[in-house]
Enzyme design. Structure first.
Site, PDB file in Angstrom:
ATOM      1  N   GLU A 111      51.375  41.330  34.980  1.00 34.30           N
ATOM      2  CA  GLU A 111      51.541  41.070  36.422  1.00 34.30           C
ATOM      3  C   GLU A 111      52.798  41.822  36.870  1.00 34.30           C
ATOM      4  O   GLU A 111      53.829  41.748  36.205  1.00 34.30           O
ATOM      5  CB  GLU A 111      51.663  39.554  36.657  1.00 34.30           C
ATOM      6  CG  GLU A 111      52.164  39.114  38.007  1.00 34.30           C
ATOM      7  CD  GLU A 111      51.298  39.581  39.175  1.00 34.30           C
ATOM      8  OE1 GLU A 111      50.085  39.340  39.170  1.00 34.30           O
ATOM      9  OE2 GLU A 111      51.860  40.219  40.090  1.00 34.30           O
ATOM     10  N   ASP A 128      43.679  43.245  44.181  1.00 34.43           N
ATOM     11  CA  ASP A 128      43.890  43.633  45.581  1.00 34.43           C
ATOM     12  C   ASP A 128      42.835  44.664  45.987  1.00 34.43           C
ATOM     13  O   ASP A 128      42.636  45.651  45.277  1.00 34.43           O
ATOM     14  CB  ASP A 128      45.297  44.217  45.754  1.00 34.43           C
ATOM     15  CG  ASP A 128      46.375  43.192  45.405  1.00 34.43           C
ATOM     16  OD1 ASP A 128      46.143  41.997  45.656  1.00 34.43           O
ATOM     17  OD2 ASP A 128      47.431  43.588  44.878  1.00 34.43           O
ATOM     18  N   THR A 133      40.257  30.866  39.106  1.00 34.90           N
ATOM     19  CA  THR A 133      41.642  31.304  39.280  1.00 34.90           C
ATOM     20  C   THR A 133      42.204  30.630  40.542  1.00 34.90           C
ATOM     21  O   THR A 133      41.464  29.995  41.302  1.00 34.90           O
ATOM     22  CB  THR A 133      41.729  32.832  39.448  1.00 34.90           C
ATOM     23  OG1 THR A 133      41.318  33.175  40.775  1.00 34.90           O
ATOM     24  CG2 THR A 133      40.852  33.570  38.437  1.00 34.90           C
ATOM     25  N   GLU A 134      43.506  30.820  40.791  1.00 35.59           N
ATOM     26  CA  GLU A 134      44.095  30.252  42.010  1.00 35.59           C
ATOM     27  C   GLU A 134      43.404  30.814  43.259  1.00 35.59           C
ATOM     28  O   GLU A 134      43.008  30.075  44.162  1.00 35.59           O
ATOM     29  CB  GLU A 134      45.593  30.590  42.103  1.00 35.59           C
ATOM     30  CG  GLU A 134      46.507  29.705  41.282  1.00 35.59           C
ATOM     31  CD  GLU A 134      46.920  30.346  39.962  1.00 35.59           C
ATOM     32  OE1 GLU A 134      46.382  31.422  39.615  1.00 35.59           O
ATOM     33  OE2 GLU A 134      47.781  29.761  39.273  1.00 35.59           O
TER      34      GLU A 134
HETATM   35  C1  LIG Z   1      45.150  38.720  44.862  1.00 35.04           C
HETATM   36  S1  LIG Z   1      46.208  38.365  43.517  1.00 35.04           S
HETATM   37  C2  LIG Z   1      45.140  37.502  42.362  1.00 35.04           C
HETATM   38  C3  LIG Z   1      45.932  36.694  41.371  1.00 35.04           C
HETATM   39  C4  LIG Z   1      45.084  35.980  40.286  1.00 35.04           C
HETATM   40  N1  LIG Z   1      44.412  36.949  39.439  1.00 35.04           N
HETATM   41  C5  LIG Z   1      44.084  35.064  40.902  1.00 35.04           C
HETATM   42  O1  LIG Z   1      42.882  35.387  40.891  1.00 35.04           O
HETATM   43  O2  LIG Z   1      44.486  33.993  41.396  1.00 35.04           O
HETATM   44  C6  LIG Z   1      46.357  39.955  42.737  1.00 35.04           C
HETATM   45  C7  LIG Z   1      47.513  39.998  41.756  1.00 35.04           C
HETATM   46  O3  LIG Z   1      47.476  41.226  41.067  1.00 35.04           O
HETATM   47  C8  LIG Z   1      48.774  41.764  40.989  1.00 35.04           C
HETATM   48  N2  LIG Z   1      48.628  43.222  40.902  1.00 35.04           N
HETATM   49  C9  LIG Z   1      48.081  44.026  41.833  1.00 35.04           C
HETATM   50  N3  LIG Z   1      48.096  45.305  41.426  1.00 35.04           N
HETATM   51  C10 LIG Z   1      48.654  45.307  40.191  1.00 35.04           C
HETATM   52  C11 LIG Z   1      48.965  46.318  39.252  1.00 35.04           C
HETATM   53  N4  LIG Z   1      48.705  47.596  39.531  1.00 35.04           N
HETATM   54  N5  LIG Z   1      49.548  45.971  38.090  1.00 35.04           N
HETATM   55  C12 LIG Z   1      49.838  44.665  37.822  1.00 35.04           C
HETATM   56  N6  LIG Z   1      49.586  43.651  38.682  1.00 35.04           N
HETATM   57  C13 LIG Z   1      48.990  43.967  39.843  1.00 35.04           C
HETATM   58  C14 LIG Z   1      49.449  41.312  42.273  1.00 35.04           C
HETATM   59  O4  LIG Z   1      50.855  41.313  42.166  1.00 35.04           O
HETATM   60  C15 LIG Z   1      48.874  39.914  42.456  1.00 35.04           C
HETATM   61  O5  LIG Z   1      49.657  38.923  41.830  1.00 35.04           O
END
Ligand SMILES: C[S@@+](CC[C@H](N)C(=O)[O-])C[C@H]1O[C@@H](n2cnc3c(N)ncnc32)[C@H](O)[C@@H]1O
Length: 219
Positions: free
Chosen positions: A72, A121, A195-196
């Site tokens: 993350e 994302d 997931t959250e």
């Molecule tokens: C929309 S959140 C989803 C979090 C969790 N997976 C969930 O489903 O509840 C997307 C997460 O991916 C992380 N993230 C996005 N691009 C990333 C990257 N290139 N490398 C590592 N983490 C990344 C973001 O910081 C964020 O915490």
């Protein structure tokens, strides 16, 4: 103000959980199992973008023989996941606070058995598709670091990202299975761990899209 104050304590709180995450993950390349104290033949699963860690904590607890690494890039977010894993004393889950674009530096060819991408994302603006974690350049790295037949298990709320990802997986030679546009009302929901973000979208009535993409790489 509260948020700022909480953020100011990130380094100290990370330090308190020092055995749970790796500050120089590249030094573990090719020897994650050994460094984490696991047998050389155990399965290694990687979650990319683990957020606050609900999924990796529950999944690791359910599969104590597998080694889980959760990546993350946001330190304030991964801190919550690390503290959750610490408080639950999960022995088979470790963390890396970094960006997926460096995966190739962290994992050896064929070192990973499975990758989880949960609610990545979507980068909806047209000029940003290369940032999507299912963009072909990422898929090529996933294929490289995974064993032959390794799987990417992908869930999203976003129709555009799902369609884009199905196309990218196919064009990169992955074989698709368990494809559904309504996971929670499908035959694949039995052992699904929410997931959250998944719970948040489900509460809003948004159907969850999910697929399994199996690497076409041969041994
Ligand atoms: C929309 S959140 C989803 C979090 C969790 N997976 C969930 O489903 O509840 C997307 C997460 O991916 C992380 N993230 C996005 N691009 C990333 C990257 N290139 N490398 C590592 N983490 C990344 C973001 O910081 C964020 O915490």
């Amino acid at each position: 103000m509260t948020r700022l104050r909480a953020k100011r304590h990130i380094p100290e709180r990370m330090e308190r959980c020092a055995g749970r995450w790796f500050s120089t993950p590249a030094t573990n390349k090719g020897k994650w199992r050994e460094v984490c104290g696991f047998p050389s033949d155990c399965e290694l699963y990687l979650e990319i973008g683990c957020g606050k860690g609900k999924f990796c904590c529950e999944t690791a607890l359910n599969n104590p023989d597998a080694l889980y690494i959760a990546l993350e890039r946001e330190s304030s977010v991964i801190l919550a996941a690390i503290e959750k894993a610490e408080s639950l004393q999960i022995p088979n889950l470790f963390f890396v606070n970094s960006d997926a674009k460096y995966l190739d530096d962290y994992f050896e060819e064929g070192e990973v058995n499975r990758i989880y991408l949960n609610f990545s994302d979507p980068w909806t603006r047209k000029k940003k598709p290369k940032r999507r974690l299912t963009y072909r350049d990422f898929l090529k790295v996933y294929e490289k670091i995974m064993v032959p037949g390794g799987q990417v298990r992908f869930k999203t709320d976003n129709d555009m990202l799902f369609d884009f990802s199905l196309t990218e997986f196919k064009e990169c030679g992955f074989v698709l299975s368990e494809v559904t546009r309504d996971l929670h009302n499908s035959e694949y929901d039995g052992d699904n761990i929410r997931t959250e973000f998944e719970q948040k979208f489900a509460d809003q009535g948004i159907p969850i899209k999910r697929c399994v993409a199996t690497s076409g790489k041969s041994a």
